[in-house]
Design a protein around this motif. Structure first.
Motif, short mmCIF file in Angstrom:
data_model
loop_
_atom_site.label_atom_id
_atom_site.label_comp_id
_atom_site.label_asym_id
_atom_site.label_seq_id
_atom_site.Cartn_x
_atom_site.Cartn_y
_atom_site.Cartn_z
N GLU A 104 0.84 -1.18 0.00
CA GLU A 104 0.00 0.00 0.00
C GLU A 104 0.89 1.25 0.00
O GLU A 104 1.90 1.29 0.71
N VAL A 105 0.51 2.26 -0.80
CA VAL A 105 1.21 3.54 -0.81
C VAL A 105 0.18 4.65 -0.63
O VAL A 105 -0.98 4.51 -1.03
N ILE A 106 0.62 5.72 0.01
CA ILE A 106 -0.25 6.88 0.21
C ILE A 106 0.57 8.13 -0.07
O ILE A 106 1.70 8.28 0.40
N PHE A 107 -0.02 9.02 -0.86
CA PHE A 107 0.61 10.29 -1.19
C PHE A 107 -0.37 11.42 -0.91
O PHE A 107 -1.57 11.29 -1.18
N LEU A 108 0.14 12.52 -0.41
CA LEU A 108 -0.66 13.71 -0.14
C LEU A 108 -0.31 14.77 -1.18
O LEU A 108 0.86 15.12 -1.35
N ARG A 109 -1.32 15.26 -1.89
CA ARG A 109 -1.10 16.31 -2.88
C ARG A 109 -1.15 17.66 -2.20
O ARG A 109 -2.08 17.96 -1.46
N GLY A 117 3.58 9.28 2.09
CA GLY A 117 3.31 9.02 3.49
C GLY A 117 3.99 7.75 3.96
O GLY A 117 4.12 6.78 3.21
N PHE A 118 4.42 7.78 5.22
CA PHE A 118 5.10 6.63 5.82
C PHE A 118 4.46 6.28 7.15
O PHE A 118 3.95 7.16 7.85
N GLY A 119 4.51 5.01 7.48
CA GLY A 119 3.96 4.55 8.74
C GLY A 119 4.28 3.09 8.94
O GLY A 119 4.86 2.43 8.06
N GLU A 120 3.88 2.58 10.08
CA GLU A 120 4.12 1.18 10.40
C GLU A 120 3.25 0.29 9.50
O GLU A 120 2.07 0.57 9.28
N LEU A 125 -2.59 -10.84 4.13
CA LEU A 125 -2.90 -11.70 2.98
C LEU A 125 -1.92 -11.49 1.83
O LEU A 125 -2.30 -11.40 0.66
N GLY A 126 -0.64 -11.36 2.16
CA GLY A 126 0.40 -11.24 1.15
C GLY A 126 0.64 -9.83 0.65
O GLY A 126 1.44 -9.63 -0.27
N LYS A 127 -0.01 -8.86 1.23
CA LYS A 127 0.16 -7.46 0.84
C LYS A 127 0.58 -6.66 2.07
O LYS A 127 -0.01 -6.81 3.14
N MET A 128 1.58 -5.81 1.91
CA MET A 128 2.00 -4.95 3.01
C MET A 128 1.05 -3.75 3.07
O MET A 128 0.87 -3.04 2.08
N VAL A 129 0.42 -3.58 4.22
CA VAL A 129 -0.56 -2.50 4.41
C VAL A 129 -0.18 -1.69 5.64
O VAL A 129 0.51 -2.18 6.54
N PHE A 130 -0.66 -0.46 5.69
CA PHE A 130 -0.43 0.37 6.86
C PHE A 130 -1.28 -0.14 8.01
O PHE A 130 -2.46 -0.43 7.84
N LYS A 131 -0.65 -0.24 9.19
CA LYS A 131 -1.38 -0.70 10.37
C LYS A 131 -2.47 0.29 10.76
O LYS A 131 -3.57 -0.10 11.13
N ALA A 135 -2.25 7.25 11.50
CA ALA A 135 -0.92 7.54 12.06
C ALA A 135 0.13 7.76 10.97
O ALA A 135 1.31 7.88 11.28
N ILE A 136 -0.28 7.82 9.72
CA ILE A 136 0.68 8.02 8.63
C ILE A 136 1.26 9.42 8.71
O ILE A 136 0.54 10.39 8.95
N GLU A 137 2.57 9.49 8.51
CA GLU A 137 3.26 10.77 8.58
C GLU A 137 3.66 11.22 7.19
O GLU A 137 4.20 10.45 6.40
N PHE A 138 3.38 12.47 6.90
CA PHE A 138 3.82 13.12 5.66
C PHE A 138 4.86 14.15 6.08
O PHE A 138 4.57 15.33 6.26
N ASP A 139 6.09 13.67 6.28
CA ASP A 139 7.14 14.51 6.87
C ASP A 139 7.75 15.52 5.90
O ASP A 139 8.48 16.41 6.32
N GLY A 140 7.46 15.41 4.62
CA GLY A 140 7.96 16.39 3.65
C GLY A 140 9.41 16.19 3.28
O GLY A 140 10.01 17.05 2.62
N LYS A 141 10.02 15.08 3.69
CA LYS A 141 11.42 14.83 3.33
C LYS A 141 11.55 14.44 1.87
O LYS A 141 12.58 14.69 1.25
N MET A 142 10.53 13.80 1.32
CA MET A 142 10.55 13.37 -0.08
C MET A 142 9.39 14.03 -0.81
O MET A 142 8.29 13.49 -0.87
N ILE A 143 9.64 15.21 -1.36
CA ILE A 143 8.61 15.96 -2.07
C ILE A 143 8.75 15.70 -3.57
O ILE A 143 9.80 15.94 -4.15
N PHE A 144 7.68 15.18 -4.16
CA PHE A 144 7.65 14.88 -5.58
C PHE A 144 7.18 16.13 -6.33
O PHE A 144 6.07 16.61 -6.09
#
Length: 150
Positions: A104-109, A117-120, A125-131, A135-144
């Motif tokens: 799973e990926v999450i991006f904030l426009r 966005g990053f989080g735990e 079921l075989g897919k990595m998902v946010f817990k 609690a997802i953090e958009f820290d702004g370190k990687m701005i597209f």
């Protein structure tokens, strides 16, 4: 005289019909441009390059995502998801070292940029998902940045 009034009335009706139709077509074109986008966003810093080709049609979003991080394995694949307001929720199906994975990926426009966005995460079921999506953090370190990715 009666024929002149009739002709004038018909001209007004035809003129209003053309104007109304033109307004509808123009409005539809503007709405289409708002809800149907294809753009490229990229992050490039310290030897890292990440490219997001994104197509948005209404709430549906799809595209390609490439991670080429310095001194790490490159991975690339497809994203499929939805826009909810300014947030992109998507599944990223990618290949890395010949292994197919989904996460799973999450991006904030924000304006003409996207912030990942990053989080735990956990395996579901075989897919990595946010817990916890709250609690997802958009820290702004990687701005597209929006731009030409060619």
């Amino acid at each position: 005289m009666r024929n002149l009034i009739l002709i004038l009335a018909l001209q007004i009706i035809v003129f209003m019909g053309c104007t109304s139709s033109g307004d509808k077509e123009q409005k539809a074109a503007v709405q289409g441009s708002i809800h149907n986008h294809a753009f490229c966003y990229y992050y490039q810093e310290n030897g890292d390059t990440i490219i997001l080709h994104l197509h948005v049609n209404g709430e549906k979003a799809s595209g390609d995502l490439l991670y080429h991080l310095h001194q790490k394995d490159k991975n690339s694949g497809a994203i499929e998801g939805r826009m909810a307001g300014d947030t992109l929720f998507a599944d990223y199906t990618f290949s890395s070292e010949g292994i197919l994975s989904v996460r799973e990926v999450i991006f904030l426009r924000q304006g003409d940029t996207f912030i990942e966005g990053f989080g735990e995460v956990e395996d579901h079921l075989g897919k990595m998902v946010f817990k916890n999506k709250k609690a997802i953090e958009f820290d702004g370190k990687m701005i597209f940045k929006k731009g030409d990715c060619n």
